[in-house]
Every structure is written in C-alpha cells, then in structure tokens.
Design a protein around this motif. Structure first.
Motif, PDB file in Angstrom:
ATOM      1  N   MET A 307      35.909  39.917  37.497  1.00 42.98           N
ATOM      2  CA  MET A 307      34.982  39.436  38.511  1.00 42.98           C
ATOM      3  C   MET A 307      33.718  38.929  37.856  1.00 42.98           C
ATOM      4  O   MET A 307      33.156  39.600  36.988  1.00 42.98           O
ATOM      5  N   GLN A 308      33.296  37.732  38.256  1.00 47.23           N
ATOM      6  CA  GLN A 308      32.086  37.148  37.686  1.00 47.23           C
ATOM      7  C   GLN A 308      30.863  37.679  38.434  1.00 47.23           C
ATOM      8  O   GLN A 308      30.038  36.951  38.925  1.00 47.23           O
ATOM      9  N   THR A 309      30.797  38.981  38.531  1.00 50.13           N
ATOM     10  CA  THR A 309      29.674  39.658  39.185  1.00 50.13           C
ATOM     11  C   THR A 309      29.403  40.940  38.418  1.00 50.13           C
ATOM     12  O   THR A 309      30.098  41.273  37.463  1.00 50.13           O
ATOM     13  N   ASN A 310      28.389  41.653  38.860  1.00 48.06           N
ATOM     14  CA  ASN A 310      28.062  42.926  38.210  1.00 48.06           C
ATOM     15  C   ASN A 310      28.689  44.119  38.923  1.00 48.06           C
ATOM     16  O   ASN A 310      28.371  45.257  38.604  1.00 48.06           O
ATOM     17  N   LYS A 311      29.551  43.837  39.879  1.00 49.43           N
ATOM     18  CA  LYS A 311      30.118  44.947  40.642  1.00 49.43           C
ATOM     19  C   LYS A 311      31.561  44.642  41.045  1.00 49.43           C
ATOM     20  O   LYS A 311      31.978  43.495  41.163  1.00 49.43           O
ATOM     21  N   ILE A 312      32.317  45.716  41.254  1.00 49.46           N
ATOM     22  CA  ILE A 312      33.673  45.635  41.781  1.00 49.46           C
ATOM     23  C   ILE A 312      33.631  46.215  43.187  1.00 49.46           C
ATOM     24  O   ILE A 312      32.938  47.201  43.440  1.00 49.46           O
ATOM     25  N   THR A 313      34.367  45.629  44.115  1.00 48.65           N
ATOM     26  CA  THR A 313      34.390  46.130  45.487  1.00 48.65           C
ATOM     27  C   THR A 313      35.811  46.460  45.908  1.00 48.65           C
ATOM     28  O   THR A 313      36.788  46.013  45.309  1.00 48.65           O
ATOM     29  N   VAL A 314      35.914  47.244  46.963  1.00 47.88           N
ATOM     30  CA  VAL A 314      37.220  47.583  47.521  1.00 47.88           C
ATOM     31  C   VAL A 314      37.938  46.318  47.985  1.00 47.88           C
ATOM     32  O   VAL A 314      39.159  46.194  47.847  1.00 47.88           O
ATOM     33  N   ALA A 315      37.179  45.344  48.501  1.00 47.35           N
ATOM     34  CA  ALA A 315      37.779  44.090  48.953  1.00 47.35           C
ATOM     35  C   ALA A 315      38.450  43.369  47.792  1.00 47.35           C
ATOM     36  O   ALA A 315      39.567  42.846  47.924  1.00 47.35           O
ATOM     37  N   ASN A 316      37.786  43.321  46.616  1.00 55.30           N
ATOM     38  CA  ASN A 316      38.379  42.674  45.445  1.00 55.30           C
ATOM     39  C   ASN A 316      39.682  43.348  45.033  1.00 55.30           C
ATOM     40  O   ASN A 316      40.693  42.688  44.753  1.00 55.30           O
ATOM     41  N   ILE A 317      39.649  44.665  44.972  1.00 55.87           N
ATOM     42  CA  ILE A 317      40.826  45.419  44.537  1.00 55.87           C
ATOM     43  C   ILE A 317      41.994  45.202  45.491  1.00 55.87           C
ATOM     44  O   ILE A 317      43.140  44.990  45.074  1.00 55.87           O
ATOM     45  N   THR A 318      41.722  45.239  46.780  1.00 57.52           N
ATOM     46  CA  THR A 318      42.782  45.081  47.766  1.00 57.52           C
ATOM     47  C   THR A 318      43.432  43.703  47.679  1.00 57.52           C
ATOM     48  O   THR A 318      44.655  43.573  47.705  1.00 57.52           O
ATOM     49  N   ARG A 319      42.600  42.659  47.554  1.00 59.18           N
ATOM     50  CA  ARG A 319      43.150  41.297  47.429  1.00 59.18           C
ATOM     51  C   ARG A 319      43.973  41.163  46.154  1.00 59.18           C
ATOM     52  O   ARG A 319      45.030  40.520  46.144  1.00 59.18           O
ATOM     53  N   ALA A 320      43.507  41.759  45.048  1.00 54.20           N
ATOM     54  CA  ALA A 320      44.219  41.661  43.778  1.00 54.20           C
ATOM     55  C   ALA A 320      45.580  42.341  43.866  1.00 54.20           C
ATOM     56  O   ALA A 320      46.600  41.793  43.422  1.00 54.20           O
ATOM     57  N   LEU A 321      45.609  43.533  44.441  1.00 56.60           N
ATOM     58  CA  LEU A 321      46.872  44.242  44.572  1.00 56.60           C
ATOM     59  C   LEU A 321      47.833  43.491  45.484  1.00 56.60           C
ATOM     60  O   LEU A 321      49.055  43.490  45.259  1.00 56.60           O
ATOM     61  N   HIS A 322      47.278  42.863  46.514  1.00 56.76           N
ATOM     62  CA  HIS A 322      48.099  42.027  47.393  1.00 56.76           C
ATOM     63  C   HIS A 322      48.737  40.886  46.606  1.00 56.76           C
ATOM     64  O   HIS A 322      49.937  40.612  46.748  1.00 56.76           O
ATOM     65  N   LYS A 323      47.953  40.217  45.763  1.00 57.94           N
ATOM     66  CA  LYS A 323      48.464  39.117  44.940  1.00 57.94           C
ATOM     67  C   LYS A 323      49.550  39.594  43.973  1.00 57.94           C
ATOM     68  O   LYS A 323      50.487  38.855  43.661  1.00 57.94           O
ATOM     69  N   LEU A 324      49.420  40.813  43.492  1.00 58.66           N
ATOM     70  CA  LEU A 324      50.382  41.358  42.545  1.00 58.66           C
ATOM     71  C   LEU A 324      51.651  41.874  43.228  1.00 58.66           C
ATOM     72  O   LEU A 324      52.560  42.371  42.570  1.00 58.66           O
ATOM     73  N   GLY A 325      51.701  41.769  44.561  1.00 60.95           N
ATOM     74  CA  GLY A 325      52.902  42.144  45.289  1.00 60.95           C
ATOM     75  C   GLY A 325      52.987  43.597  45.683  1.00 60.95           C
ATOM     76  O   GLY A 325      54.079  44.093  45.994  1.00 60.95           O
ATOM     77  N   ALA A 326      51.869  44.295  45.666  1.00 62.30           N
ATOM     78  CA  ALA A 326      51.888  45.706  46.059  1.00 62.30           C
ATOM     79  C   ALA A 326      52.196  45.848  47.547  1.00 62.30           C
ATOM     80  O   ALA A 326      51.758  45.041  48.367  1.00 62.30           O
ATOM     81  N   LYS A 327      52.941  46.878  47.890  1.00 58.35           N
ATOM     82  CA  LYS A 327      53.272  47.146  49.279  1.00 58.35           C
ATOM     83  C   LYS A 327      52.137  47.925  49.946  1.00 58.35           C
ATOM     84  O   LYS A 327      51.299  48.511  49.268  1.00 58.35           O
ATOM     85  N   PRO A 328      52.106  47.908  51.277  1.00 63.40           N
ATOM     86  CA  PRO A 328      51.019  48.596  51.990  1.00 63.40           C
ATOM     87  C   PRO A 328      50.824  50.037  51.559  1.00 63.40           C
ATOM     88  O   PRO A 328      49.700  50.478  51.300  1.00 63.40           O
ATOM     89  N   LYS A 329      51.920  50.800  51.468  1.00 62.89           N
ATOM     90  CA  LYS A 329      51.789  52.215  51.106  1.00 62.89           C
ATOM     91  C   LYS A 329      51.266  52.370  49.678  1.00 62.89           C
ATOM     92  O   LYS A 329      50.570  53.342  49.363  1.00 62.89           O
ATOM     93  N   ASP A 330      51.598  51.399  48.792  1.00 66.29           N
ATOM     94  CA  ASP A 330      51.095  51.450  47.418  1.00 66.29           C
ATOM     95  C   ASP A 330      49.584  51.233  47.387  1.00 66.29           C
ATOM     96  O   ASP A 330      48.859  51.934  46.683  1.00 66.29           O
ATOM     97  N   ILE A 331      49.110  50.232  48.135  1.00 69.37           N
ATOM     98  CA  ILE A 331      47.672  49.926  48.157  1.00 69.37           C
ATOM     99  C   ILE A 331      46.880  51.107  48.717  1.00 69.37           C
ATOM    100  O   ILE A 331      45.838  51.486  48.180  1.00 69.37           O
ATOM    101  N   ILE A 332      47.390  51.702  49.784  1.00 70.11           N
ATOM    102  CA  ILE A 332      46.710  52.854  50.377  1.00 70.11           C
ATOM    103  C   ILE A 332      46.669  54.017  49.393  1.00 70.11           C
ATOM    104  O   ILE A 332      45.629  54.667  49.212  1.00 70.11           O
ATOM    105  N   SER A 333      47.785  54.284  48.722  1.00 68.24           N
ATOM    106  CA  SER A 333      47.846  55.376  47.744  1.00 68.24           C
ATOM    107  C   SER A 333      46.883  55.136  46.592  1.00 68.24           C
ATOM    108  O   SER A 333      46.203  56.059  46.118  1.00 68.24           O
ATOM    109  N   ILE A 334      46.793  53.893  46.126  1.00 68.37           N
ATOM    110  CA  ILE A 334      45.897  53.564  45.008  1.00 68.37           C
ATOM    111  C   ILE A 334      44.439  53.790  45.404  1.00 68.37           C
ATOM    112  O   ILE A 334      43.659  54.395  44.659  1.00 68.37           O
ATOM    113  N   ILE A 335      44.045  53.336  46.587  1.00 67.89           N
ATOM    114  CA  ILE A 335      42.664  53.504  47.038  1.00 67.89           C
ATOM    115  C   ILE A 335      42.327  54.981  47.190  1.00 67.89           C
ATOM    116  O   ILE A 335      41.235  55.431  46.820  1.00 67.89           O
TER     117      ILE A 335
END
Length: 351
Positions: A307-335
């Motif tokens: 990320m070209q910022t000084n911070k990481i957000t939950v929104a960034n992580i969720t979109r990235a995992l979505h792009k990588l093909g993570a399933k809903p239960k996987d994303i929830i478990s990761i968070i």
C-alpha cells in the motif's frame, strides 16, 4: 458471481470525532416504549387455519361460542377457518386513550396462512398484567401470496395497521419534575463529560453533571418548563467519538467495518493462502502485479500486498483476500485471528 452473492463487505466511511446531537447519543430515563402482548383468534381463513392437533385453538373457540350461548365441545369442532395467534405491539411514551398503534400477528398453531383473516377483539397487557390496549381488525400479510413471480411472503405472520386502540395511559408526570437523567447509549467517560460541558455552556449555568460514564443528571433552569428544557437539551451538539468496530455475521458471511480501521503489518497463512501485508512508499510496476486502485497493489509472485500509504486497513486486507480467491469463511477466520494476534485495535463483534 456466487462468491459475490455469498459475501457482502460493507465499508462505512466516517470521521471518528464529530458533532452529534444529544438526542442521537443519549436517552431520557423514563421516556421509553412499553411492550404489550395478548392471545387472540383470527377467523375467516380459507381452510388455512389450525387443524385438530392445535387443541388450544379448539378450546378457545369453544369458550368464545359459549359467550354467545352456543355450547359445543372442542372435540366436535372441525373447522379450519380459525387460527390461534399471539398479538404484540409497542406502547410509545405518553400514549393517550384513543391513540391507534400497529399490531403484529403471529400464528402459534399449525395454520398454513393468515391471509384474508380477521383478528377478533384481543386484550393487550403489559408486564404488570394490566390491560393497556385492545386490538381487532383485518390481517395483512403483504408481499406475494404464492402465485406468479416475485418473493413469497411469510404467510403465518401479519400486521394490522392502526389496529390497536389504547385504553389506558402510562402515567409519567414530567411537567412538574425539577430533575431528569440522561442515559448514554454507550458508556464513555469523555462523552459524559463533553455533554456536561456543552449543556452548562449552552444554558450559561450549571444544569448538568456527569455522575458516571453513562448517566448525566439534569437540573431544570427556573425560567423554563421541563418540556422546554429537555427539548433544547436534545438539540445541543456534542463532540462525540464513535467506537471503532468490526461486525461479523458468520451465518451470512457479512463483514461491516469502518474503512479507516488500522491493521499492523502482518504475515497471514491460512490454508493455501499466504500473504504479507505492509505499507510501502513506492509501489512495484511489474506486469504480474494486480492493481486494485487507491494506491494498493498485489505482487502475485511474492504473495505480498503493498500500500502506498502509511497504514493498512481492514478494507485493504479484505479486498486483497477477495482478489486472491479466498472464500467468505476464510476471510472471516483470517480477520478474527488478526484481531487475536493484536494487529487490530478495533472492537470485534461476532453475531
């Protein structure tokens, strides 16, 4: 498409520190709704009512007929045009005799549908056992009736609009009171103190004192009635800091989060997914990178989210995992596990 339909991600953007009216963040103690409940019968159904297995319905009908000098045993009743229901309503504060309210009608027997039925006069009682209202009228179930296209309704639950008539007042003499109490919807020392300061400054005298992180004691000025005082009190703006929160519904795969909830740099390994998340001043321009916009890239070869910022957000992580093909239960478990690791400071609420 199935993934998109199965998972809903809502990111709410708001400034954490903002001005809110007191009426939006606090309630006046004593000024509240009261729940009413009653047992009744819905008649006039087209063969969709309770069957003979609902003994209480047959007994209720037998008792009702006896009041009009018709004596019949419950076992002799074969009609399916009647259903036993529970009737509920909310009695608002300061409701007066003659006011009309809405009623919710819910079947408690084995009726198939309440469509076209009429609720017979039903007494609605409060928690003290006293009758506060009467309900009667035609039941509407809304929506589709099962024919044609569209979403089907829930046919064993309905409403009667303006079908409740208030018969008894809930006495609360607010006019002659000199004191009142505010109750914050969320306990917070700073918010309680901010309300105290804001009210004392607005009225230019000491009218409020915070007695704990949730309760503010109010003293009415001499030149105002209590009604006028509370009306002005509720309109006063107060500096209010919203609570950072992530809400997860595991049943539907829904995640609701503020877009600015920060996450410390982490490395995530979950099943076949491994990704390193960190901020970076300059983003890579490799052809294999996946550009997500807003200064966020995924380096596929290195499984790295930059990320070209000084911070990481939950929104960034969720979109990235979505792009990588993570399933809903996987994303929830990761968070959930990122929170357990201490990389997320916001409150996590699972429903």
């Amino acid at each position: 498409m199935k993934f998109i339909l199965a998972t809903i991600f809502l990111f709410i953007n708001f400034s954490l520190l903002q001005a809110e009216k007191i009426k939006d963040i606090a309630n006046i103690i004593g000024v509240r709704d009261n729940q009413l409940i009653g047992y009744g019968l819905v008649v006039g159904l087209n063969g969709t009512g309770d069957g003979t297995s609902s003994k209480f319905t047959l007994q209720s009908l037998s008792n009702l007929l006896q009041t009009v000098n018709v004596k019949i045993k419950p076992a002799d009743i074969k009609s399916k045009n009647i259903a036993a229901v529970i009737v509920t309503a909310k009695l608002p504060p300061f409701a007066r005799q003659g006011d009309k309210l809405n009623a919710t009608i819910s079947s408690i027997g084995d009726a198939k549908s309440l469509q076209g039925g009429t609720l017979l006069m039903t007494a609605l009682k409060g928690v003290d056992g006293k009758i506060y209202a009467l309900s009667q009228g035609s039941v509407t179930i809304g929506g589709m009736n099962g024919k044609g296209g569209g979403q089907l309704n829930h046919s064993t639950n309905g409403e009667i609009f303006d079908g409740v008539l208030v018969e008894r007042d809930v006495v609360y003499n607010i006019y002659n009171k000199k004191y009142a109490n505010l109750s914050l919807k969320r306990s917070d020392f700073n918010t309680a103190v901010n309300i105290q300061k804001a009210l004392n400054a607005f009225f230019k005298q000491k009218v409020a004192i915070a007695i704990d992180p949730r309760t503010i004691r109010l003293h009415k000025p001499q030149d105002l009635s209590m009604v006028e005082f509370l009306a002005k009190t509720q309109r006063v703006n107060v500096r209010y800091q919203k609570e950072e929160k992530i809400v997860i519904d595991e049943r539907t795969g829904t995640i609701v989060s503020g877009v600015d909830i920060h996450v410390s740099p982490v490395v995530i390994t979950h099943g076949d997914i491994t990704i390193k998340i960190e901020p970076r001043k300059t983003l890579s321009s490799a052809k294999t990178d996946v550009k997500m916009g807003d200064g966020v890239n995924i380096t596929i070869n290195q499984n790295q989210l930059n990320m070209q910022t000084n911070k990481i957000t939950v929104a960034n992580i969720t979109r990235a995992l979505h792009k990588l093909g993570a399933k809903p239960k996987d994303i929830i478990s990761i968070i959930e596990n990122i929170k357990r690791a201490g990389a997320i400071n916001a409150k996590l609420e699972i429903i």
